[in-house]
Write an enzyme that holds these catalytic residues in place. Structure first.
Site: not given
Ligand code: MN
Length: 421
Positions: A129, A136, A145, A202, A204, A236, A240, A243, A256, A260, A353, A367
């Site tokens: 992936d 994204h 960050r 996600e 994709e 996907d 979260r 993760q 993940k 899928t 994504t 998002e």
């Protein structure tokens, strides 16, 4: 006048005679085998093959269409794929009488799609992936960050990816069991164990590898396309909270690998050819092994639909386009093999994504809700920070041609409660 079939195909059908995607279907009686979709039908290629329609040097006298996966056909490569497509298009066209005027043969060759079970199109040996949408990566990086450090320093130099789990790739329609795992609430001193509380989708796309390359023998970027058979839609599914606790320093793992989902029909590069677009300019200029003249992307409209258990109809929560990807598929494939890594027929390489610059083009709940801060408001008054048990998430997509569509069908999955519930 564009190419027409003697099979009626609705103007908005995903499966025009210009498309002819390949998949594996199982009729009510009989084993799984290879078919192509047209309108509301599946064409049974194993019957046409047994009748000798594919007896030509391109098929090496194999029986690739009576197999229960596309792998043998994938291994044959583009000249065979082109030949098969030409032959099938010819047999289905209004101009050709072979099938059109033979009711007995038609009865054996055509199945209604609603009467067959679709299976995974290939035995997927390996799955990768990527993380190739700038928007994204920028949105997620901003959450983690701040906007100044949103992108990691490597992001515009190489197509970032991780090696995923092939065994838990499932076909559209398979239920998605909410995973259990370790999470660490921000204020807690130690992690807790239980069902994920922030299950996400996600949006994709992914492509299937045809002929592979030998170990130690990278695929040059200008040959990358020879190794790509076609595309499917992919979801996907991502936990979260799991993760967030597990991902450093080696990336996603249990967040993940529980499921899928992919769509059953593989749309070929030949079908997508009219929808090629130039790849937008990249700055900084990538290193030479990632550069080719006239690199390209595709104009594919993509949507995600959410339906909760109390809603009557699905609600569109994402509208985006394949062109929102920064890295091309050729760059992804060239980068994947530059180390000498060998790809094999049936390997699956996914985009990451596919988010665009606008709010409605964000391709996941992370998002859309900005990590749960702005819950989605649904038409029936419900809200969602994350997916809940009973929710069904469907991804669909198509290219809009002049009087026809090249569509991907859909990939859909309903969330069911964790084994601890
Ligand atoms: Mn992903």
């Amino acid at each position: 006048m564009s190419l027409q079939s003697f099979i009626d195909v609705a103007r908005d059908s995903h499966f025009s005679i210009q498309n002819l995607p390949f998949g594996i279907f199982q009729p009510k009686q009989g084993k799984p085998r290879v078919g192509v979709a047209i309108g509301e039908y599946v064409v049974d290629l194993s019957v046409l093959e047994a009748q000798g329609h594919f007896r030509s040097p391109e098929f090496q006298d194999g029986r690739v269409f009576s197999e229960d996966s596309l792998n043998a056909f994938l291994a044959l490569g583009r000249p065979s794929w082109r030949k098969a497509r030409e032959m099938i298009q010819h047999l289905l066209s209004t101009e050709t009488s072979t099938l059109r005027d033979d009711a007995k043969l038609r009865a054996r060759v055509f199945h209604e799609q609603r009467d067959v079970m679709m299976q995974l199109p290939a035995r997927i040996g390996n799955y990768t992936d990527f993380y190739s949408s700038y928007h994204h990566a920028h949105n997620v990086g901003t959450m983690l960050r701040g906007p100044e450090n949103a992108l990691m320093p490597n992001w515009k130099w190489l197509p970032v990816a991780y090696h995923g789990r092939a065994s838990s790739i499932v076909i559209s329609g398979t239920e998605v069991r909410r995973p259990n795992g370790q999470t660490k609430p921000p204020d807690a001193a130690a992690p807790v164990f239980g069902p994920s509380k922030s299950l996400d989708y996600e949006l994709e796309m992914a492509f299937l590898i045809g002929p592979g390359n030998s170990l130690g023998d990278p695929v040059p970027i200008d040959r990358a396309i020879d190794h790509i058979f076609g595309f499917v839609l992919m979801n996907d599914w991502s936990a979260r909270d799991i993760q967030a606790w597990e991902y450093q320093p080696l990336g996603p793992f249990l967040a993940k690998n529980f499921c899928t989902s992919i769509s059953p029909w593989v749309v070929t590069l030949e079908a997508l050819e009219p929808f090629r677009k130039p790849l937008p300019h990249q700055h900084p200029e990538p290193l030479p092994y990632l550069r080719q003249k006239d690199d390209f992307t595709f104009d594919i409209h993509l949507e995600a639909h959410l339906k909760t258990s109390s809603m009557d109809a699905p609600h569109i929560i994402t509208r985006t386009n394949f062109q929102n990807l920064y890295w091309s598929v050729a760059q992804q494939l060239a980068h994947h093999t530059i180390s000498g890594c060998n790809l094999q027929p049936g390997d699956l390489l996914a985009s990451g994504t596919i988010s665009g610059p606008t709010e409605e083009s964000r391709g996941c709940m992370l998002e859309l809700t900005w990590r749960g801060a702005n819950p989605l408001k649904l038409p029936d008054g419900e809200t969602r920070k994350w997916l809940e048990d009973g929710d069904t998430l469907t991804v669909t997509g198509w290219c809009e041609g002049d009087g026809y569509r090249i569509g991907f069908g859909e990939v859909s999955g309903q969330i069911v409660s964790s084994t601890l519930a």
